[in-house]
Write a protein that holds these residues in place. Structure first.
Motif, mmCIF file in Angstrom:
data_model
loop_
_atom_site.group_PDB
_atom_site.id
_atom_site.type_symbol
_atom_site.label_atom_id
_atom_site.label_comp_id
_atom_site.label_asym_id
_atom_site.label_seq_id
_atom_site.Cartn_x
_atom_site.Cartn_y
_atom_site.Cartn_z
ATOM 1 N N PHE A 103 1.014 -1.201 0.128
ATOM 2 C CA PHE A 103 0.401 -0.443 -0.379
ATOM 3 C C PHE A 103 1.020 1.190 0.556
ATOM 4 C CE2 PHE A 103 -3.819 -1.482 2.288
ATOM 5 C CZ PHE A 103 -4.246 -2.884 1.577
ATOM 6 N N HIS A 104 0.578 1.915 -0.430
ATOM 7 C CA HIS A 104 1.375 4.035 -0.286
ATOM 8 C C HIS A 104 0.964 4.130 1.110
ATOM 9 C CE1 HIS A 104 0.290 3.753 -4.936
ATOM 10 N NE2 HIS A 104 -0.269 2.861 -4.538
ATOM 11 N N HIS A 105 1.926 4.906 1.275
ATOM 12 C CA HIS A 105 2.138 5.306 2.897
ATOM 13 C C HIS A 105 2.358 6.919 2.993
ATOM 14 C CE1 HIS A 105 4.979 6.169 6.850
ATOM 15 N NE2 HIS A 105 3.188 6.554 7.286
ATOM 16 N N LEU A 106 1.611 7.518 3.546
ATOM 17 C CA LEU A 106 1.998 8.774 4.049
ATOM 18 C C LEU A 106 2.121 8.981 5.968
ATOM 19 C CD1 LEU A 106 3.000 11.889 2.977
ATOM 20 C CD2 LEU A 106 -0.231 11.774 3.125
ATOM 21 N N ASP A 107 3.251 9.391 5.989
ATOM 22 C CA ASP A 107 3.176 9.851 7.526
ATOM 23 C C ASP A 107 2.748 11.435 8.054
ATOM 24 O OD1 ASP A 107 4.364 10.430 10.077
ATOM 25 O OD2 ASP A 107 6.251 10.201 9.400
ATOM 26 N N THR A 108 1.512 11.594 7.976
ATOM 27 C CA THR A 108 1.130 13.016 8.380
ATOM 28 C C THR A 108 1.708 13.672 8.667
ATOM 29 O OG1 THR A 108 -0.270 12.485 9.729
ATOM 30 C CG2 THR A 108 -0.733 12.340 7.452
ATOM 31 N N VAL B 43 -1.892 3.423 3.799
ATOM 32 C CA VAL B 43 -1.953 3.324 5.193
ATOM 33 C C VAL B 43 -1.555 4.853 5.881
ATOM 34 C CG1 VAL B 43 -0.472 3.332 6.741
ATOM 35 C CG2 VAL B 43 -0.524 1.052 5.030
ATOM 36 N N LEU B 44 -2.379 5.543 6.132
ATOM 37 C CA LEU B 44 -1.426 7.382 7.014
ATOM 38 C C LEU B 44 -1.841 7.275 8.254
ATOM 39 C CD1 LEU B 44 -3.809 7.775 4.184
ATOM 40 C CD2 LEU B 44 -3.897 9.801 4.597
ATOM 41 N N ASP B 45 -0.802 7.895 8.507
ATOM 42 C CA ASP B 45 -0.235 7.745 10.371
ATOM 43 C C ASP B 45 -0.218 9.273 10.509
ATOM 44 O OD1 ASP B 45 2.775 7.159 9.070
ATOM 45 O OD2 ASP B 45 2.384 7.702 11.168
ATOM 46 N N GLY B 46 -0.519 9.581 11.916
ATOM 47 C CA GLY B 46 -0.599 11.293 12.096
ATOM 48 C C GLY B 46 -1.702 11.120 13.637
ATOM 49 N N ARG B 47 -2.822 12.156 14.196
ATOM 50 C CA ARG B 47 -2.648 12.390 15.108
ATOM 51 C C ARG B 47 -4.659 12.186 15.070
ATOM 52 N NH1 ARG B 47 1.741 12.300 15.521
ATOM 53 N NH2 ARG B 47 3.187 13.365 16.773
ATOM 54 N N ASP B 48 -5.137 12.829 13.524
ATOM 55 C CA ASP B 48 -6.014 12.831 12.989
ATOM 56 C C ASP B 48 -6.623 12.252 12.533
ATOM 57 O OD1 ASP B 48 -5.087 14.141 11.378
ATOM 58 O OD2 ASP B 48 -6.122 15.431 11.387
ATOM 59 N N GLN C 9 -4.468 15.156 2.110
ATOM 60 C CA GLN C 9 -4.004 13.952 2.473
ATOM 61 C C GLN C 9 -5.145 12.766 2.439
ATOM 62 O OE1 GLN C 9 -4.220 15.255 6.943
ATOM 63 N NE2 GLN C 9 -2.344 15.708 6.655
ATOM 64 N N ARG C 10 -5.973 14.223 1.974
ATOM 65 C CA ARG C 10 -7.281 12.675 1.739
ATOM 66 C C ARG C 10 -7.406 12.128 0.128
ATOM 67 N NH1 ARG C 10 -11.447 16.592 5.014
ATOM 68 N NH2 ARG C 10 -11.901 14.823 6.210
ATOM 69 N N LYS C 11 -6.702 13.649 -0.325
ATOM 70 C CA LYS C 11 -6.256 13.154 -1.951
ATOM 71 C C LYS C 11 -5.736 11.581 -2.370
ATOM 72 C CE LYS C 11 -7.007 16.947 -4.209
ATOM 73 N NZ LYS C 11 -6.568 18.382 -4.524
ATOM 74 N N PHE C 12 -4.498 12.231 -1.086
ATOM 75 C CA PHE C 12 -3.491 10.822 -0.567
ATOM 76 C C PHE C 12 -4.144 9.606 -0.585
ATOM 77 C CE2 PHE C 12 -0.751 8.075 0.899
ATOM 78 C CZ PHE C 12 0.593 7.758 0.001
ATOM 79 N N ALA C 13 -5.140 9.736 0.941
ATOM 80 C CA ALA C 13 -5.517 8.302 0.622
ATOM 81 C C ALA C 13 -6.913 7.407 -0.345
ATOM 82 C CB ALA C 13 -6.970 9.008 2.494
ATOM 83 N N GLU C 14 -6.645 8.303 -1.290
ATOM 84 C CA GLU C 14 -8.233 7.324 -2.685
ATOM 85 C C GLU C 14 -7.057 6.627 -3.434
ATOM 86 O OE1 GLU C 14 -10.912 7.122 -2.216
ATOM 87 O OE2 GLU C 14 -10.974 8.492 -0.205
#
Ligand code: DC
Length: 213
Positions: free
Chosen positions: A31-36, A114-119, A103-108
């Motif tokens: 999966f694609h990953h973004l550390d927000t 996989v997105l990680d962060g606080r919210d 971030q929402r665009k990336f999530a698609e």
């Protein structure tokens, strides 16, 4: 063929192990990953580099709108001062609005992200089929940071790291814009007495079950 991305939302306080877990899961599932956190850090760094104030919301929001997620460099952005500055720009609603949109665009991204962060589970991707909240006691997190710094031969003081983490938690959990808290439907994983492999296996069990259903 799936036409909707499968989203894994991971939240938790600093040094809880969520970043390593997110990277391991993204690599396992391809999966694609973004550390927000890097997006907030990149805004802070751009402001510092251009000599701009960290407390001007309109300027910070403009920088956030122009941010290119492809250019995020973890090594450069991991500096301690940038983390401190990032937690200041992260309290600004206009900055959050711009970054959440990106971030929402990336999530698609297909097949999944996989997105990680606080919210992530509460605000960015409230409909994610899997939400994890990774936590650990402040003492355990401080010890991990301390050991990481020692391994890199960086000067480290355990008590200073612990104070710093507590201050960061306080700021992240008590701000009015999207404070750090578990989503009501998040699975809590406490890594205080668990190594990264055990946390990975627990997360994998939950994700595999969600992928089957
Ligand atoms: O996880 P980190 O240390 O890289 O995050 C840097 C700062 O950004 C931290 O103080 C909290 C903030 N942040 C946020 O408010 N929302 C996110 N989704 C990710 C990070």
């Amino acid at each position: 063929m799936q036409n909707k991305a499968f989203i894994i939302a991971i939240d938790g306080p600093a040094a809880s192990g969520k970043g390593t877990l997110a990277r391991n899961l993204a690599s396992h599932y391809n999966f694609h990953h973004l550390d927000t956190g890097l997006t907030y850090r990149a805004v802070a760094k751009a402001l510092i580099d251009q000599g701009l104030a960290l407390d001007d919301e309109a300027i910070a929001a403009r920088v956030a709108q122009e941010l290119d997620l492809k250019g995020l460099d973890r090594t450069v952005l991991s500096a301690h001062e940038i983390g401190e500055a990032a937690s200041k720009v992260a309290v600004m609603p206009e900055v959050r609005r711009a970054l959440v949109e990106a971030q929402r665009k990336f999530a698609e991204n297909l097949p999944g992200t996989v997105l990680d962060g606080r919210d992530i589970g509460t605000v960015v991707c409230p409909d994610a089929p899997v939400k994890l909240y990774i936590t650990a006691s402040a003492e355990v997190r401080a010890e991990r940071r301390f050991n990481e710094m020692r391994a890199k031969n960086t000067d480290a003081d355990y008590n200073e790291i612990l104070d710093d983490l507590k201050r960061r938690d306080e700021r992240d959990m008590n701000r009015s814009a999207s404070p750090l808290k578990p989503a009501s439907d998040a699975h809590l994983i406490d890594t205080s007495k668990m190594d990264i492999e055990a946390a990975f296996l627990e997360a994998k069990k939950l994700i595999d079950a969600a992928l089957r259903s």
